[in-house]
Design an enzyme around this catalytic site. Structure first.
Site, PDB file in Angstrom:
ATOM      1  N   ASP A 128       0.835  -1.205   0.000  1.00  0.00           N
ATOM      2  CA  ASP A 128       0.000   0.000   0.000  1.00  0.00           C
ATOM      3  C   ASP A 128       0.874   1.260   0.000  1.00  0.00           C
ATOM      4  OD1 ASP A 128      -2.425  -1.508   0.158  1.00  0.00           O
ATOM      5  OD2 ASP A 128      -1.956  -1.897   2.254  1.00  0.00           O
ATOM      6  N   HIS A 155      -5.704  -3.578   5.436  1.00  0.00           N
ATOM      7  CA  HIS A 155      -5.342  -3.885   4.047  1.00  0.00           C
ATOM      8  C   HIS A 155      -6.541  -4.444   3.281  1.00  0.00           C
ATOM      9  CE1 HIS A 155      -2.972  -4.865   0.577  1.00  0.00           C
ATOM     10  NE2 HIS A 155      -3.407  -6.116   0.625  1.00  0.00           N
TER      11      HIS A 155
HETATM   12  P1  NAD Z   1      -0.384 -18.039  -5.720  1.00  0.00           P
HETATM   13  O1  NAD Z   1      -1.527 -18.966  -5.992  1.00  0.00           O
HETATM   14  O2  NAD Z   1       0.476 -17.582  -6.844  1.00  0.00           O
HETATM   15  O3  NAD Z   1       0.586 -18.678  -4.646  1.00  0.00           O
HETATM   16  C1  NAD Z   1       0.097 -19.170  -3.439  1.00  0.00           C
HETATM   17  C2  NAD Z   1       0.988 -20.300  -3.003  1.00  0.00           C
HETATM   18  O4  NAD Z   1       0.487 -20.787  -1.762  1.00  0.00           O
HETATM   19  C3  NAD Z   1       1.004 -21.483  -3.988  1.00  0.00           C
HETATM   20  O5  NAD Z   1       2.346 -21.767  -4.330  1.00  0.00           O
HETATM   21  C4  NAD Z   1       0.368 -22.602  -3.191  1.00  0.00           C
HETATM   22  O6  NAD Z   1       0.889 -23.879  -3.476  1.00  0.00           O
HETATM   23  C5  NAD Z   1       0.710 -22.168  -1.766  1.00  0.00           C
HETATM   24  N1  NAD Z   1      -0.091 -22.854  -0.768  1.00  0.00           N
HETATM   25  C6  NAD Z   1      -1.380 -23.241  -0.848  1.00  0.00           C
HETATM   26  N2  NAD Z   1      -1.733 -23.893   0.271  1.00  0.00           N
HETATM   27  C7  NAD Z   1      -0.646 -23.904   1.072  1.00  0.00           C
HETATM   28  C8  NAD Z   1      -0.388 -24.428   2.357  1.00  0.00           C
HETATM   29  N3  NAD Z   1      -1.331 -25.099   3.035  1.00  0.00           N
HETATM   30  N4  NAD Z   1       0.842 -24.245   2.883  1.00  0.00           N
HETATM   31  C9  NAD Z   1       1.782 -23.570   2.186  1.00  0.00           C
HETATM   32  N5  NAD Z   1       1.602 -23.052   0.979  1.00  0.00           N
HETATM   33  C10 NAD Z   1       0.394 -23.237   0.422  1.00  0.00           C
HETATM   34  O7  NAD Z   1      -1.024 -16.788  -4.947  1.00  0.00           O
HETATM   35  P2  NAD Z   1      -0.362 -15.344  -4.728  1.00  0.00           P
HETATM   36  O8  NAD Z   1      -0.727 -14.475  -5.840  1.00  0.00           O
HETATM   37  O9  NAD Z   1       1.074 -15.517  -4.386  1.00  0.00           O
HETATM   38  O10 NAD Z   1      -1.175 -14.867  -3.438  1.00  0.00           O
HETATM   39  C11 NAD Z   1      -0.995 -15.520  -2.202  1.00  0.00           C
HETATM   40  C12 NAD Z   1      -1.718 -14.762  -1.112  1.00  0.00           C
HETATM   41  O11 NAD Z   1      -1.114 -13.475  -0.927  1.00  0.00           O
HETATM   42  C13 NAD Z   1      -3.185 -14.492  -1.432  1.00  0.00           C
HETATM   43  O12 NAD Z   1      -3.969 -14.680  -0.288  1.00  0.00           O
HETATM   44  C14 NAD Z   1      -3.184 -13.030  -1.842  1.00  0.00           C
HETATM   45  O13 NAD Z   1      -4.431 -12.424  -1.653  1.00  0.00           O
HETATM   46  C15 NAD Z   1      -2.132 -12.492  -0.908  1.00  0.00           C
HETATM   47  N6  NAD Z   1      -1.557 -11.201  -1.305  1.00  0.00           N
HETATM   48  C16 NAD Z   1      -1.406 -10.262  -0.340  1.00  0.00           C
HETATM   49  C17 NAD Z   1      -0.850  -9.037  -0.637  1.00  0.00           C
HETATM   50  C18 NAD Z   1      -0.638  -8.027   0.438  1.00  0.00           C
HETATM   51  O14 NAD Z   1      -0.391  -6.851   0.116  1.00  0.00           O
HETATM   52  N7  NAD Z   1      -0.656  -8.378   1.715  1.00  0.00           N
HETATM   53  C19 NAD Z   1      -0.455  -8.768  -1.959  1.00  0.00           C
HETATM   54  C20 NAD Z   1      -0.595  -9.754  -2.920  1.00  0.00           C
HETATM   55  C21 NAD Z   1      -1.158 -10.993  -2.584  1.00  0.00           C
HETATM   56  C1  LMR Z   2      -3.173  -6.441  -3.181  1.00  0.00           C
HETATM   57  O1  LMR Z   2      -3.408  -5.432  -2.533  1.00  0.00           O
HETATM   58  O2  LMR Z   2      -2.712  -6.418  -4.335  1.00  0.00           O
HETATM   59  C2  LMR Z   2      -3.399  -7.779  -2.540  1.00  0.00           C
HETATM   60  O3  LMR Z   2      -4.044  -7.650  -1.310  1.00  0.00           O
HETATM   61  C3  LMR Z   2      -4.076  -8.757  -3.435  1.00  0.00           C
HETATM   62  C4  LMR Z   2      -5.499  -8.420  -3.724  1.00  0.00           C
HETATM   63  O4  LMR Z   2      -6.343  -9.319  -3.628  1.00  0.00           O
HETATM   64  O5  LMR Z   2      -5.792  -7.284  -4.082  1.00  0.00           O
END
Ligand code: NAD
Ligand code: LMR
Length: 295
Positions: A128, A155
């Site tokens: 953010d 967030h």
């Molecule tokens: P993705 O699907 O690319 O990757 C997620 C990974 O988690 C995969 O490799 C999957 O195998 C793994 N996984 C699933 N179950 C699991 C378990 N039990 N133990 C360990 N690993 C496991 O998804 P992504 O795009 O990397 O997003 C992941 C998370 O991060 C989502 O919840 C997304 O909303 C969040 N996110 C948060 C922010 C933030 O600003 N805080 C930003 C982007 C994404």
């Molecule tokens: C973001 O802010 O990009 C993450 O929290 C992923 C989402 O679901 O928007």
């Protein structure tokens, strides 16, 4: 890439070996190891100083972050239980959404295990700040390197509140600019989700933001006395038990909450703080309720 990373333990439920082999060819000091599945989780965590949790499902168009709760809450709970058992002193960075609920879940799990240190549990909101800095620099033609906008609250949607009045360097905005920038920063995650059209949410900018927050944590652990970041942590800067604000990081985690950012807010910001509290409170309660209900 950080010289402060001596070893990098990668864990996933599948496909870790390839990622680890790939990363291990970088000529950086980090020793890369891979761990696959529940039976290898404990070994992955032993002796670790910083745990980063980005596990779980991402959004698709039309979904809110809270729509991820049913799947991601259990994933975060299981991982944090393992952290409690194997590296209870580690800094824990929670990226998995909905962060507003997954951090309270993590806190509850750590409490149940008798190892909760609120100074070491962080919801990662760095993206953010990264977005706020980018969009403000673009809008006001500032040198990106100079721009710093604190982002508070949580967030998700309106709980993400950039404090544009506290932008450094000092810069003036029209009311329209403030509203436009605030809404864009709040919806930036959705902007990416829609652009990816079903193929997930932000990953590259998130990796950039996570790397920044990890680097800051490692610098603090290394004794640097001048490390500040925004993060969603246990807090008393408002009447909510968790709140994102600027924090000072030290060897033991959160050294100080920078509550001065919440003083002297504009009327727009004051209203926005009040407006976000209801949603943030119910997300926190949902997380705590989930963790307390589980066997
Ligand atoms: P993705 O699907 O690319 O990757 C997620 C990974 O988690 C995969 O490799 C999957 O195998 C793994 N996984 C699933 N179950 C699991 C378990 N039990 N133990 C360990 N690993 C496991 O998804 P992504 O795009 O990397 O997003 C992941 C998370 O991060 C989502 O919840 C997304 O909303 C969040 N996110 C948060 C922010 C933030 O600003 N805080 C930003 C982007 C994404
Ligand atoms: C973001 O802010 O990009 C993450 O929290 C992923 C989402 O679901 O928007």
């Amino acid at each position: 890439m950080s010289p402060l990373v001596s070893s990098l333990n990668l864990y996933d439920i599948a496909n870790v070996k390839g990622v680890a082999a790939d990363l291990s060819h970088c000529n950086t000091p980090a020793q890369v190891s891979d761990f696959t599945g529940a039976s290898e989780l404990a070994d992955c965590l032993k002796g670790v100083n910083v745990v980063v949790i980005p596990a779980g499902v991402p959004r698709k168009p039309g979904m809110t972050r809270d729509d991820l709760f049913n799947i991601n809450a259990s994933i975060v709970k299981t991982l944090v239980e393992a952290v409690a058992d194997n590296c209870p002193e580690a800094f824990i960075h929670v990226i998995s959404n909905p962060v507003n609920s997954t951090v309270p879940i993590a806190a509850e799990v750590l409490k149940q295990k008798g190892v909760y240190d609120p100074k070491k549990l962080f919801g990662v909101t760095t993206l953010d700040v990264v977005r706020a800095n980018t969009f403000v620099a673009q809008k006001k033609n500032l040198r990106l390197i100079d721009v710093d906008v604190p982002v508070i609250g949580g967030h998700a949607g309106i709980t993400i509140l950039p404090l544009l009045s506290k932008t450094k360097p000092s810069v003036s905005f029209t009311d329209e600019e403030i509203h436009e920038l605030t809404v864009r920063i709040q919806n930036a995650g959705t902007e990416v989700v829609e652009a990816k059209a079903g193929a997930g949410s932000a990953t590259l900018s998130m990796a950039y933001a996570a790397a920044r927050f990890v680097e800051s944590s490692l610098r603090a652990l290394d004794g640097d006395g001048d490390v500040y970041e925004c993060a969603y942590v246990q807090s008393d800067v408002t009447d909510l038990p968790f709140f994102a604000s600027r924090i000072k990081l030290g060897k033991k985690g959160v050294e100080a909450l920078i509550s001065s950012d919440l003083q002297g807010l504009t009327e727009y910001e004051l209203k926005a703080v009040e407006a976000l509290k209801g949603e943030l409170k119910s997300s926190i309660e949902k997380g705590i309720g989930f963790a307390q209900k589980q066997p």
